[in-house]
Each structure stands twice: as C-alpha cells, then as structure tokens.
Design a protein around this motif. Structure first.
Motif, mmCIF file in Angstrom:
data_model
loop_
_atom_site.group_PDB
_atom_site.id
_atom_site.type_symbol
_atom_site.label_atom_id
_atom_site.label_comp_id
_atom_site.label_asym_id
_atom_site.label_seq_id
_atom_site.Cartn_x
_atom_site.Cartn_y
_atom_site.Cartn_z
ATOM 1 N N MET A 1 0.842 -1.178 0.000
ATOM 2 C CA MET A 1 0.000 0.000 0.000
ATOM 3 C C MET A 1 0.890 1.244 0.000
ATOM 4 O O MET A 1 1.771 1.375 0.833
ATOM 5 C CB MET A 1 -0.878 -0.031 1.247
ATOM 6 C CG MET A 1 -1.809 1.104 1.369
ATOM 7 S SD MET A 1 -2.928 0.711 2.735
ATOM 8 C CE MET A 1 -3.863 2.167 2.776
ATOM 9 N N PRO A 2 0.701 2.153 -0.954
ATOM 10 C CA PRO A 2 1.559 3.338 -1.046
ATOM 11 C C PRO A 2 1.322 4.314 0.118
ATOM 12 O O PRO A 2 0.349 4.200 0.853
ATOM 13 C CB PRO A 2 1.149 3.971 -2.374
ATOM 14 C CG PRO A 2 -0.236 3.488 -2.619
ATOM 15 C CD PRO A 2 -0.325 2.128 -1.979
ATOM 16 N N ILE A 3 2.225 5.266 0.241
ATOM 17 C CA ILE A 3 2.048 6.337 1.222
ATOM 18 C C ILE A 3 0.857 7.175 0.744
ATOM 19 O O ILE A 3 0.830 7.641 -0.391
ATOM 20 C CB ILE A 3 3.309 7.216 1.324
ATOM 21 C CG1 ILE A 3 4.491 6.392 1.826
ATOM 22 C CG2 ILE A 3 3.063 8.411 2.227
ATOM 23 C CD1 ILE A 3 5.818 7.135 1.818
ATOM 24 N N THR A 4 -0.125 7.342 1.599
ATOM 25 C CA THR A 4 -1.356 8.023 1.184
ATOM 26 C C THR A 4 -1.430 9.478 1.649
ATOM 27 O O THR A 4 -2.443 10.126 1.450
ATOM 28 C CB THR A 4 -2.593 7.263 1.704
ATOM 29 O OG1 THR A 4 -2.498 7.173 3.125
ATOM 30 C CG2 THR A 4 -2.679 5.878 1.091
ATOM 31 N N GLU A 85 9.340 -2.997 -2.369
ATOM 32 C CA GLU A 85 8.871 -4.208 -3.048
ATOM 33 C C GLU A 85 7.638 -3.904 -3.916
ATOM 34 O O GLU A 85 7.541 -4.377 -5.047
ATOM 35 C CB GLU A 85 8.540 -5.300 -2.027
ATOM 36 C CG GLU A 85 8.087 -6.591 -2.647
ATOM 37 C CD GLU A 85 9.064 -7.168 -3.649
ATOM 38 O OE1 GLU A 85 8.607 -7.726 -4.673
ATOM 39 O OE2 GLU A 85 10.283 -7.069 -3.432
ATOM 40 N N GLU A 86 6.725 -3.109 -3.388
ATOM 41 C CA GLU A 86 5.545 -2.729 -4.166
ATOM 42 C C GLU A 86 5.943 -1.934 -5.408
ATOM 43 O O GLU A 86 5.421 -2.164 -6.502
ATOM 44 C CB GLU A 86 4.595 -1.904 -3.294
ATOM 45 C CG GLU A 86 3.356 -1.443 -4.027
ATOM 46 C CD GLU A 86 2.456 -0.591 -3.149
ATOM 47 O OE1 GLU A 86 1.242 -0.783 -3.219
ATOM 48 O OE2 GLU A 86 2.989 0.260 -2.407
ATOM 49 N N HIS A 87 6.875 -1.007 -5.244
ATOM 50 C CA HIS A 87 7.342 -0.207 -6.387
ATOM 51 C C HIS A 87 7.985 -1.102 -7.443
ATOM 52 O O HIS A 87 7.711 -0.960 -8.636
ATOM 53 C CB HIS A 87 8.334 0.859 -5.897
ATOM 54 C CG HIS A 87 8.673 1.869 -6.939
ATOM 55 N ND1 HIS A 87 9.647 1.665 -7.873
ATOM 56 C CD2 HIS A 87 8.149 3.097 -7.189
ATOM 57 C CE1 HIS A 87 9.724 2.721 -8.664
ATOM 58 N NE2 HIS A 87 8.836 3.596 -8.267
ATOM 59 N N ARG A 88 8.825 -2.022 -7.005
ATOM 60 C CA ARG A 88 9.489 -2.937 -7.939
ATOM 61 C C ARG A 88 8.464 -3.816 -8.659
ATOM 62 O O ARG A 88 8.568 -4.061 -9.856
ATOM 63 C CB ARG A 88 10.502 -3.810 -7.213
ATOM 64 C CG ARG A 88 11.335 -4.651 -8.176
ATOM 65 C CD ARG A 88 12.167 -5.714 -7.504
ATOM 66 N NE ARG A 88 12.834 -5.275 -6.319
ATOM 67 C CZ ARG A 88 14.145 -5.305 -6.140
ATOM 68 N NH1 ARG A 88 14.930 -5.746 -7.094
ATOM 69 N NH2 ARG A 88 14.681 -4.931 -5.003
ATOM 70 N N ARG A 89 7.468 -4.286 -7.932
ATOM 71 C CA ARG A 89 6.430 -5.132 -8.526
ATOM 72 C C ARG A 89 5.631 -4.355 -9.581
ATOM 73 O O ARG A 89 5.305 -4.889 -10.640
ATOM 74 C CB ARG A 89 5.503 -5.647 -7.424
ATOM 75 C CG ARG A 89 4.547 -6.721 -7.849
ATOM 76 C CD ARG A 89 3.768 -7.353 -6.697
ATOM 77 N NE ARG A 89 3.171 -6.403 -5.769
ATOM 78 C CZ ARG A 89 3.584 -6.194 -4.509
ATOM 79 N NH1 ARG A 89 4.619 -6.853 -4.028
ATOM 80 N NH2 ARG A 89 2.965 -5.337 -3.741
ATOM 81 N N ARG A 92 8.813 -2.727 -12.165
ATOM 82 C CA ARG A 92 9.905 -3.638 -12.535
ATOM 83 C C ARG A 92 11.293 -3.026 -12.319
ATOM 84 O O ARG A 92 12.258 -3.412 -12.957
ATOM 85 C CB ARG A 92 9.759 -4.133 -13.963
ATOM 86 C CG ARG A 92 8.495 -4.914 -14.137
ATOM 87 C CD ARG A 92 8.326 -5.390 -15.533
ATOM 88 N NE ARG A 92 6.993 -5.941 -15.632
ATOM 89 C CZ ARG A 92 6.688 -6.983 -16.353
ATOM 90 N NH1 ARG A 92 7.602 -7.585 -17.062
ATOM 91 N NH2 ARG A 92 5.457 -7.422 -16.389
ATOM 92 N N ARG A 93 11.362 -2.026 -11.438
ATOM 93 C CA ARG A 93 12.653 -1.423 -11.083
ATOM 94 C C ARG A 93 12.511 -0.712 -9.745
ATOM 95 O O ARG A 93 11.405 -0.473 -9.277
ATOM 96 C CB ARG A 93 13.124 -0.444 -12.149
ATOM 97 C CG ARG A 93 12.178 0.751 -12.327
ATOM 98 C CD ARG A 93 12.713 1.754 -13.327
ATOM 99 N NE ARG A 93 11.779 2.832 -13.525
ATOM 100 C CZ ARG A 93 11.591 3.862 -12.707
ATOM 101 N NH1 ARG A 93 12.298 3.960 -11.601
ATOM 102 N NH2 ARG A 93 10.712 4.802 -12.972
ATOM 103 N N LEU A 94 13.628 -0.364 -9.145
ATOM 104 C CA LEU A 94 13.621 0.439 -7.922
ATOM 105 C C LEU A 94 13.550 1.910 -8.287
ATOM 106 O O LEU A 94 13.894 2.290 -9.413
ATOM 107 C CB LEU A 94 14.906 0.187 -7.128
ATOM 108 C CG LEU A 94 15.032 -1.169 -6.457
ATOM 109 C CD1 LEU A 94 16.440 -1.339 -5.892
ATOM 110 C CD2 LEU A 94 14.002 -1.324 -5.361
ATOM 111 N N PRO A 95 13.134 2.765 -7.354
ATOM 112 C CA PRO A 95 13.228 4.199 -7.609
ATOM 113 C C PRO A 95 14.684 4.571 -7.913
ATOM 114 O O PRO A 95 15.620 3.939 -7.408
ATOM 115 C CB PRO A 95 12.770 4.829 -6.294
ATOM 116 C CG PRO A 95 11.881 3.798 -5.673
ATOM 117 C CD PRO A 95 12.509 2.483 -6.056
#
Length: 124
Positions: A1-4, A85-89, A92-95
């Motif tokens: 869940m992203p930062i809201t 992990e959510e961002h990578r999923r 398909r890459r890290l920030p």
C-alpha cells in the motif's frame, strides 16, 4: 500500500512542517517516486532526513526533488521494504535513488542522452 499522505512541495517551508517522528518518506521528481527513505526514530526523524536531502547532504538533493510524501510509523524499516517491493512489482525497477549508484542512469531518464564523441586516431 503506497504512502497516502498529501503530496507537499519539496521546499524548506514544507520540509520544516514534516513530523519530528520515526517513519517513511518518498521524494518525487516530476511526479515519479525518486527515493524511499526511513527515519528510525529518536534524533533520526522524518523532518531531519528531509532537511538533509534538501541541503544536499543526502541524495536525492534539491535539484532532483519536486515534492515529498511522509508517513509516521513505528516500523520504518519494514514499511520501507514493503514500499520498495511494491514499487518494484509495479514498475519492474527500484526508484532511481534507491538503485545502487553503479546501476543508476548517467542522466535523468527523461532527458535526451547523446552519444559521446568518438575520437579517431591515425595509425601511421
């Protein structure tokens, strides 16, 4: 869940209003997440970390960030891992600034990158 949390401009005025607490934060560059970071608590607070980024003592610095988000949590390490992990999923890459420095692109991905000039030597 992203930062809201509400997105705030990455400026001294807004950074100085960031929480003096442990938690996670994201620095955005042109609307994209450029970095996820954690403040572990005690003297290491979200505000202190953001001030360090804004002053250029930590990457990404002020020339890279346009906005930030933050979230107070008692579990900043595990929350940061979940965000990464959510961002990578999803992408398909890290920030960009969470990538190891050796793997980062030489220029911002949105900028035109021209090839380096080739030097031709004469073999006589």
């Amino acid at each position: 869940m992203p930062i809201t949390a509400e997105k705030r401009p990455f400026t001294r005025v807004h950074v100085e209003r960031a929480p003096e607490a442990s938690g996670v934060y994201a620095i955005l560059a042109d609307g994209e997440i450029a970095y996820y970071g954690a403040a572990l608590g005690g003297r290491d607070t979200i505000r202190r970390r953001l001030v360090e980024h804004l002053s250029g003592r930590r990457a990404p610095g002020p020339s890279n960030g346009t906005a930030f988000l933050c979230e107070v949590t008692g579990y900043p390490k595990s929350r940061t891992c979940a965000l990464l992990e959510e961002h990578r999923r999803n992408t398909r890459r890290l920030p960009l600034f969470n990538m190891p420095e050796a793997r980062r692109p030489a220029v911002e991905p949105t900028l035109l990158q021209l090839p380096a000039p080739v030097e031709i030597s004469s073999a006589a």
